[in-house]
Design an enzyme around this catalytic site. Structure first.
Site, mmCIF file in Angstrom:
data_model
loop_
_atom_site.group_PDB
_atom_site.id
_atom_site.type_symbol
_atom_site.label_atom_id
_atom_site.label_comp_id
_atom_site.label_asym_id
_atom_site.label_seq_id
_atom_site.Cartn_x
_atom_site.Cartn_y
_atom_site.Cartn_z
ATOM 1 N N SER A 82 0.837 -1.193 0.000
ATOM 2 C CA SER A 82 0.000 0.000 0.000
ATOM 3 C C SER A 82 0.884 1.260 0.000
ATOM 4 C CB SER A 82 -0.964 -0.044 1.192
ATOM 5 O OG SER A 82 -2.008 0.890 1.034
ATOM 6 N N ASP A 207 -9.926 -6.017 -3.864
ATOM 7 C CA ASP A 207 -9.420 -4.789 -3.230
ATOM 8 C C ASP A 207 -10.308 -3.589 -3.566
ATOM 9 O OD1 ASP A 207 -7.905 -2.715 -2.168
ATOM 10 O OD2 ASP A 207 -6.003 -3.498 -2.902
ATOM 11 N N HIS A 235 -7.298 -6.004 0.196
ATOM 12 C CA HIS A 235 -6.153 -5.091 0.242
ATOM 13 C C HIS A 235 -4.960 -5.661 1.015
ATOM 14 C CE1 HIS A 235 -4.417 -1.161 -0.449
ATOM 15 N NE2 HIS A 235 -4.147 -1.010 0.832
#
Length: 258
Positions: A82, A207, A235
């Site tokens: 991320s 996601d 995610h």
């Protein structure tokens, strides 16, 4: 001199640096550590302002990359999840000699949605920033819940992420806001198009923050890179599917070594 918290473990010959995402800390990797330590020397870091690296304030993406590099191994595979994927990508761009390979996980070179580019709507990120100043603990929890939405183990995975955050002192609001600024403003699409390093991009099919459409778009724009979309994961694929995720990392390292 301020120092980041690092934890080094593992029996392998290959150095692998793991960079966590927004709001979290290095504890997030605990479900894959045992799977990776036979193959790598792992370098787990709390990014500046997060976890046990609390002496640092808010900073830009390039500043964060430079601080992480100060205590990092001379050459390693860099894996960033991320927001950590942006930090790892910035390091690959500014110091390619320090990078044997780059793995980004549930990350995007540009997190914000633009014309014909899928991502998080700017007003959603702005809303999170506004809510941070009002009730930052609840806002972080909402963001964590979004990361696991849709998976079979969504509630369990969200609880795990929340426990990781609560292990240590919560980051300062300014640090969290600065991290959202990075997610809102960073755009490395053009720069990474010229990156010639071994590069693997891992996505979750479900996601809700980094849409799987990003994988297909970058496959055509960055043909020199590899991508995998993990079915059934959102995610945080290393939390929901640790075995399959770890195998992808091991296989990539072996390919990069040949």
């Amino acid at each position: 001199m301020k120092q980041l918290y690092w934890n080094i473990c593992g029996e392998g010959d290959c150095d692998l640096v793991l960079l966590h995402g927004w709001g979290l800390n290095a504890g997030v990797w605990h479900c894959i550590i045992d799977r990776l330590t036979p193959h790598f020397r792992l370098h787990l870091v709390d990014l500046p302002g997060y976890g046990r690296s609390t002496e640092f304030g808010a900073m830009s993406l390039s500043e964060m990359a430079e601080i992480v590099l100060q205590q990092a191994p001379q050459q390693a595979i860099w894996l960033g999840w991320s927001m950590g994927g942006l930090v790892a990508s910035q390091i690959a761009l500014s110091h390619p000699e320090r990078v044997r390979g780059l793995i980004t996980v549930s990350s995007s070179p540009c997190f914000t949605a633009h014309d014909e580019w899928p991502g998080i709507r700017p007003e959603v990120l702005a809303g999170f920033q506004q809510q941070l100043s009002e009730d930052f603990q609840r806002t972080v929890e909402r963001f964590l819940a979004l990361q696991t939405l849709g998976t079979e183990s969504a509630r369990q995975d969200a609880r795990l992420l929340k426990a990781v955050v609560l292990q240590h002192q919560m980051p300062e609001v300014a640090v969290l806001t600065g991290g959202l600024d990075i997610l809102r403003t960073a755009d490395l699409r053009e720069e990474l198009a010229d990156c010639s390093l071994p590069f693997l991009r891992i996505y979750g099919y479900l996601d809700g923050l980094v849409p799987r459409k990003v994988a297909a778009l970058l496959n055509s724009q960055w043909p020199h890179t590899q991508s995998v979309v993990m079915p059934g994961s959102a995610h945080a694929p290393f939390v929901s599917h640790p075995e399959a995720f770890s195998q992808l990392v091991v296989d990539f390292a072996q390919q990069s070594n040949t």
